[in-house]
Design an enzyme around this catalytic site. Sequence first.
Site, mmCIF file in Angstrom:
data_model
loop_
_atom_site.group_PDB
_atom_site.id
_atom_site.type_symbol
_atom_site.label_atom_id
_atom_site.label_comp_id
_atom_site.label_asym_id
_atom_site.label_seq_id
_atom_site.Cartn_x
_atom_site.Cartn_y
_atom_site.Cartn_z
ATOM 1 N N GLY A 143 -10.039 -3.735 -1.696
ATOM 2 C CA GLY A 143 -10.764 -4.336 -1.470
ATOM 3 C C GLY A 143 -11.802 -4.060 -2.171
ATOM 4 O O GLY A 143 -13.045 -5.504 -2.294
ATOM 5 N N THR A 170 -5.404 2.119 -0.747
ATOM 6 C CA THR A 170 -5.316 2.091 -1.733
ATOM 7 C C THR A 170 -5.678 0.231 -1.321
ATOM 8 O O THR A 170 -6.352 -0.399 -2.244
ATOM 9 C CB THR A 170 -3.644 2.214 -1.816
ATOM 10 O OG1 THR A 170 -3.154 3.204 -2.360
ATOM 11 C CG2 THR A 170 -4.090 1.602 -3.246
ATOM 12 N N ASP A 171 -5.346 -0.408 -0.016
ATOM 13 C CA ASP A 171 -4.942 -1.747 0.431
ATOM 14 C C ASP A 171 -7.226 -1.603 0.286
ATOM 15 O O ASP A 171 -7.867 -2.123 -0.243
ATOM 16 C CB ASP A 171 -4.672 -2.225 1.637
ATOM 17 C CG ASP A 171 -3.511 -2.573 1.239
ATOM 18 O OD1 ASP A 171 -3.223 -3.054 -0.372
ATOM 19 O OD2 ASP A 171 -2.539 -2.657 1.810
ATOM 20 N N LEU A 172 -7.660 -0.687 0.691
ATOM 21 C CA LEU A 172 -8.631 -0.689 1.262
ATOM 22 C C LEU A 172 -9.667 -0.100 -0.133
ATOM 23 O O LEU A 172 -11.184 -1.644 -0.790
ATOM 24 C CB LEU A 172 -9.491 0.220 2.235
ATOM 25 C CG LEU A 172 -8.729 -0.095 3.938
ATOM 26 C CD1 LEU A 172 -9.102 1.062 4.609
ATOM 27 C CD2 LEU A 172 -9.163 -1.368 3.749
ATOM 28 N N ASP A 205 0.609 -1.055 0.030
ATOM 29 C CA ASP A 205 -0.018 0.104 0.318
ATOM 30 C C ASP A 205 0.509 1.629 -0.107
ATOM 31 O O ASP A 205 0.430 2.575 -0.705
ATOM 32 C CB ASP A 205 -1.091 0.025 1.143
ATOM 33 C CG ASP A 205 -2.104 1.248 0.847
ATOM 34 O OD1 ASP A 205 -3.005 1.243 0.735
ATOM 35 O OD2 ASP A 205 -1.362 2.300 1.868
#
Length: 424
Positions: A191, A186-188, A154
């Site tokens: 997802g 960015t990860d969230l 991220d």
Amino acid sequence: MAEVSTTPQRHALSGLRVLDLTRILAGPWATQVLADMGAEVIKIERPGAGDDTRSWGPPNMIDDAGRDHGAAYFHAANRGKKSVAVDIAHPDGQRLVRALAAQADVVVENFKVGGLAKYGLDYASLSAIKPDLVYCSITGFGQTGPYADQAGYDFLVQGMGGMMSVTGQADGTPGAEPMKTGVALTDLLTGLYAVIGILSALRHRDATGQGQHVDMSLLDVQVATLANQATNFLATGTPPVRMGNAHPTIVPYQVFPTSDGHIILAVGNDGQFARFCETAGAPELARDPRFATNPGRVTHRETLIPLLERLIAGRRLDDWIAALNKAKVPAGPINDIGRVFADPHVQARGMRTAPRTPDGHHLAGVASPLKLSQTPAIPPTAAPMLGHDTFAVLSGLLAGQDLNLEQLLAQGVIAGPPEDDAAR
């Protein structure tokens, strides 16, 4: 088009089975959303270690009986799942996971590109077993392109993807440097986009009987979610710069100091600006040709903002919020997370919850924001202890496949929960 069922179901994704081969955040966030909406999510974890985030503490989650349930980070992205501890590096472990995939609707994984092929758990291998399988891969840079083989995180992708170039104080001001966001955004977002891709692929599967490979890249998502900042660049050829809390195309839309704190003023149109000026005791500002319209205020930002700073600094935060709310001018405080969960509106919306552990105790938790009138999110259950569901899932879904679970346990191919957890 597939025939629409008229059979009522309590949760939107009831009956959907997801095999979760992910760890850390982007993948687990996607599968947690699916679990929230009723999918059965079976999380495959490495015996003895599990998801990396199980060790990313303290802080740890303590239940209402005072017992430690491990790192809070893990609980943030794994509620509502089942944990099955299987060693996929062992041929017998690979056979178990393939057998589970044959009974799943969806597989989600976030290994390096090609990393699962040596185990026979890549899309080509599993789709040969189950052609209607929806298989979602989440990587830093996607399955193709010159960076495909590189690991992506991220923080790295926020920098490479432009987010940090527009986040932080402006050059020449105190504390000026590119900044990441305070959560792994960015990860969230990846997802969440993965969930959209999975549900789209399931719609296609239901209509055609065909599965497909969903290729999710953190960098793709970061570039896509630059949103107006990206289109501003494409429209002008000039890269946007860091502006602190100010907005590139709306004024005033930023943080201002009051006499005893800071207030966010988010004026979205000319009418709101006129009402703000009236409330501030400076109606003449709204009549000034330089400031009467938003394009004028953007053009004359450097003149207007110091005038507003002097006005706003003379009154208390709570006085401003009360007056501006009454005038229907968007404004609010900057809450720390403690004040967020104490906020009466956040409480009324049920955003704090108490996930239930298998033995009926409760942890603190954040609720799903998805509120559907007919198919609500499931009542939350706590993230599982490592291997908690190994024997129940394997003996249930793979019954009749001549498994010797005790032998597999003795060989270290599978694992149940630690003895103290199993006794709970």
